[in-house]
Scaffold this motif. Sequence first.
Motif, PDB file in Angstrom:
ATOM      1  N   GLY A 218       0.803  -1.209   0.000  1.00 15.60           N
ATOM      2  CA  GLY A 218       0.000   0.000   0.000  1.00 15.60           C
ATOM      3  C   GLY A 218       0.837   1.260   0.000  1.00 15.60           C
ATOM      4  N   SER A 219       0.220   2.361   0.397  1.00 16.59           N
ATOM      5  CA  SER A 219       0.862   3.672   0.393  1.00 16.59           C
ATOM      6  C   SER A 219       0.993   4.200   1.809  1.00 16.59           C
ATOM      7  N   ALA A 220       1.972   5.083   1.999  1.00 10.43           N
ATOM      8  CA  ALA A 220       2.182   5.689   3.314  1.00 10.43           C
ATOM      9  C   ALA A 220       2.534   7.160   3.128  1.00 10.43           C
ATOM     10  N   ARG A 221       2.090   7.982   4.072  1.00 11.76           N
ATOM     11  CA  ARG A 221       2.402   9.405   4.046  1.00 11.76           C
ATOM     12  C   ARG A 221       2.826   9.884   5.426  1.00 11.76           C
ATOM     13  N   LEU A 222       3.638  10.943   5.424  1.00 12.52           N
ATOM     14  CA  LEU A 222       4.100  11.575   6.650  1.00 12.52           C
ATOM     15  C   LEU A 222       3.293  12.839   6.924  1.00 12.52           C
ATOM     16  N   THR A 223       2.988  13.064   8.199  1.00  9.65           N
ATOM     17  CA  THR A 223       2.382  14.317   8.635  1.00  9.65           C
ATOM     18  C   THR A 223       3.136  14.803   9.866  1.00  9.65           C
ATOM     19  N   ASP A 224       2.939  16.059  10.221  1.00 14.24           N
ATOM     20  CA  ASP A 224       3.618  16.597  11.395  1.00 14.24           C
ATOM     21  C   ASP A 224       3.196  15.866  12.664  1.00 14.24           C
ATOM     22  N   ALA A 225       1.950  15.431  12.726  1.00 11.25           N
ATOM     23  CA  ALA A 225       1.445  14.705  13.895  1.00 11.25           C
ATOM     24  C   ALA A 225       0.196  13.937  13.495  1.00 11.25           C
ATOM     25  N   ILE A 226      -0.165  12.954  14.313  1.00 14.35           N
ATOM     26  CA  ILE A 226      -1.430  12.253  14.137  1.00 14.35           C
ATOM     27  C   ILE A 226      -2.277  12.502  15.385  1.00 14.35           C
ATOM     28  N   PRO A 227      -3.599  12.547  15.250  1.00  8.67           N
ATOM     29  CA  PRO A 227      -4.439  12.832  16.420  1.00  8.67           C
ATOM     30  C   PRO A 227      -4.472  11.684  17.417  1.00  8.67           C
ATOM     31  N   PHE A 228      -4.356  10.440  16.917  1.00  7.61           N
ATOM     32  CA  PHE A 228      -4.385   9.243  17.748  1.00  7.61           C
ATOM     33  C   PHE A 228      -4.080   8.055  16.848  1.00  7.61           C
ATOM     34  N   LYS A 229      -3.758   6.927  17.448  1.00  6.65           N
ATOM     35  CA  LYS A 229      -3.581   5.713  16.649  1.00  6.65           C
ATOM     36  C   LYS A 229      -4.960   5.195  16.259  1.00  6.65           C
ATOM     37  N   MET A 230      -5.049   4.594  15.095  1.00  9.06           N
ATOM     38  CA  MET A 230      -6.357   4.179  14.608  1.00  9.06           C
ATOM     39  C   MET A 230      -6.206   3.148  13.500  1.00  9.06           C
ATOM     40  N   ILE A 231      -7.164   2.238  13.441  1.00 12.44           N
ATOM     41  CA  ILE A 231      -7.286   1.272  12.351  1.00 12.44           C
ATOM     42  C   ILE A 231      -8.735   1.299  11.880  1.00 12.44           C
ATOM     43  N   VAL A 232      -8.947   1.461  10.576  1.00  8.63           N
ATOM     44  CA  VAL A 232     -10.300   1.406  10.016  1.00  8.63           C
ATOM     45  C   VAL A 232     -10.306   0.362   8.906  1.00  8.63           C
ATOM     46  N   VAL A 233     -11.195  -0.599   9.030  1.00 11.51           N
ATOM     47  CA  VAL A 233     -11.297  -1.699   8.058  1.00 11.51           C
ATOM     48  C   VAL A 233     -12.579  -1.554   7.245  1.00 11.51           C
ATOM     49  N   ASP A 234     -12.412  -1.424   5.945  1.00 10.14           N
ATOM     50  CA  ASP A 234     -13.543  -1.414   5.004  1.00 10.14           C
ATOM     51  C   ASP A 234     -14.616  -0.381   5.356  1.00 10.14           C
ATOM     52  N   ARG A 235     -14.236   0.648   6.083  1.00 11.82           N
ATOM     53  CA  ARG A 235     -15.158   1.728   6.467  1.00 11.82           C
ATOM     54  C   ARG A 235     -16.369   1.223   7.246  1.00 11.82           C
ATOM     55  N   THR A 236     -16.206   0.082   7.895  1.00  7.30           N
ATOM     56  CA  THR A 236     -17.317  -0.486   8.669  1.00  7.30           C
ATOM     57  C   THR A 236     -16.970  -0.674  10.141  1.00  7.30           C
ATOM     58  N   VAL A 237     -15.699  -0.836  10.448  1.00 14.24           N
ATOM     59  CA  VAL A 237     -15.287  -1.017  11.837  1.00 14.24           C
ATOM     60  C   VAL A 237     -13.958  -0.306  12.052  1.00 14.24           C
ATOM     61  N   ALA A 238     -13.823   0.311  13.218  1.00 13.52           N
ATOM     62  CA  ALA A 238     -12.593   1.019  13.568  1.00 13.52           C
ATOM     63  C   ALA A 238     -12.102   0.531  14.916  1.00 13.52           C
ATOM     64  N   ALA A 239     -10.800   0.601  15.114  1.00 15.52           N
ATOM     65  CA  ALA A 239     -10.185   0.268  16.396  1.00 15.52           C
ATOM     66  C   ALA A 239      -9.313   1.433  16.823  1.00 15.52           C
ATOM     67  N   VAL A 240      -9.566   1.941  18.027  1.00 19.96           N
ATOM     68  CA  VAL A 240      -8.817   3.065  18.574  1.00 19.96           C
ATOM     69  C   VAL A 240      -8.342   2.671  19.970  1.00 19.96           C
ATOM     70  N   PRO A 241      -7.068   2.905  20.307  1.00 19.73           N
ATOM     71  CA  PRO A 241      -6.604   2.589  21.664  1.00 19.73           C
ATOM     72  C   PRO A 241      -7.400   3.371  22.709  1.00 19.73           C
ATOM     73  N   LEU A 242      -7.667   2.742  23.824  1.00 20.38           N
ATOM     74  CA  LEU A 242      -8.423   3.419  24.879  1.00 20.38           C
ATOM     75  C   LEU A 242      -7.687   4.640  25.403  1.00 20.38           C
ATOM     76  N   ASP A 243      -6.338   4.594  25.360  1.00 19.01           N
ATOM     77  CA  ASP A 243      -5.570   5.770  25.776  1.00 19.01           C
ATOM     78  C   ASP A 243      -5.114   6.598  24.574  1.00 19.01           C
ATOM     79  N   LEU A 244      -5.614   6.238  23.368  1.00 18.45           N
ATOM     80  CA  LEU A 244      -5.326   6.903  22.096  1.00 18.45           C
ATOM     81  C   LEU A 244      -3.894   6.715  21.617  1.00 18.45           C
ATOM     82  N   GLU A 245      -3.076   5.931  22.347  1.00 16.70           N
ATOM     83  CA  GLU A 245      -1.672   5.785  21.978  1.00 16.70           C
ATOM     84  C   GLU A 245      -1.235   4.332  21.760  1.00 16.70           C
ATOM     85  N   LEU A 246      -1.581   3.442  22.698  1.00 16.52           N
ATOM     86  CA  LEU A 246      -1.051   2.080  22.658  1.00 16.52           C
ATOM     87  C   LEU A 246      -2.171   1.055  22.610  1.00 16.52           C
ATOM     88  N   LEU A 247      -2.146   0.206  21.610  1.00 11.88           N
ATOM     89  CA  LEU A 247      -3.138  -0.870  21.524  1.00 11.88           C
ATOM     90  C   LEU A 247      -3.026  -1.813  22.713  1.00 11.88           C
TER      91      LEU A 247
END
Length: 222
Positions: free
Chosen positions: A107-136
């Motif tokens: 796939g593709s990857a891009r750099l940004t100055d920062a990210i708001p939180f860690k996140m995984i989104v699969v097929d736009r139907t389910v997302a996974a976000v760490p409870l502390d927004l940093e560590l799974l």
Amino acid sequence: MAETAGSVMLARSAMNRAVTEAQRPPGRPVRGTRRISAALAGLAASTRHELLTFDDPAASAGRAIPEPFLELAGACMRAAAERAPEVRRIVPRHALPHVAGAVRMPGSARLTDAIPFKMIVVDRTVAAVPLDLELLYNGVLLIRDPVVVQALVRAHHASWDAGEELTRATDGSRGELPPQLRPVLEALLAGLTDETAAARLGMSGRTYRFRAGAEAARRGWL
């Protein structure tokens, strides 16, 4: 009469499912190493079309996280990326030294100055976000509410449009950073002056500039 009774049963069943879906919370917290691992494996197995992530590989550095968990989480993400035709990964700039071996993910990857939180989104139907927004590892919130998931997708698209392409390794030899160049790359990313970096690394300013320039050119930064 039998057909009428069957229709009533089907209607009641549909109503019951609708009520259950309406009562389902927008997010389900998952805690504990085994349950989190199972949740990540489930996400990987369910991926079919698209994988979107906010990822900070530096977040786990120096944390007391078991190596087997990190290996499993990485394997799950690679498996999901290999299954999805569309993969978009966003990484914060400060994590670049930790990304060298991971740019070979499909796939593709891009750099940004920062990210708001860690996140995984699969097929736009389910997302996974760490409870502390940093560590799974510290717990995951599984989100299936369509409004919340679409909001996360929009946030990812906005960051993607504002990001810059991450130089990708085209083969294994290109992806591996020679050990002698790692301190040079870290000095580059830290923004040290040539004199300060050369003194810290115990080399002449001319040698440092040559190695830094060669590494920057190799990675497509020049």
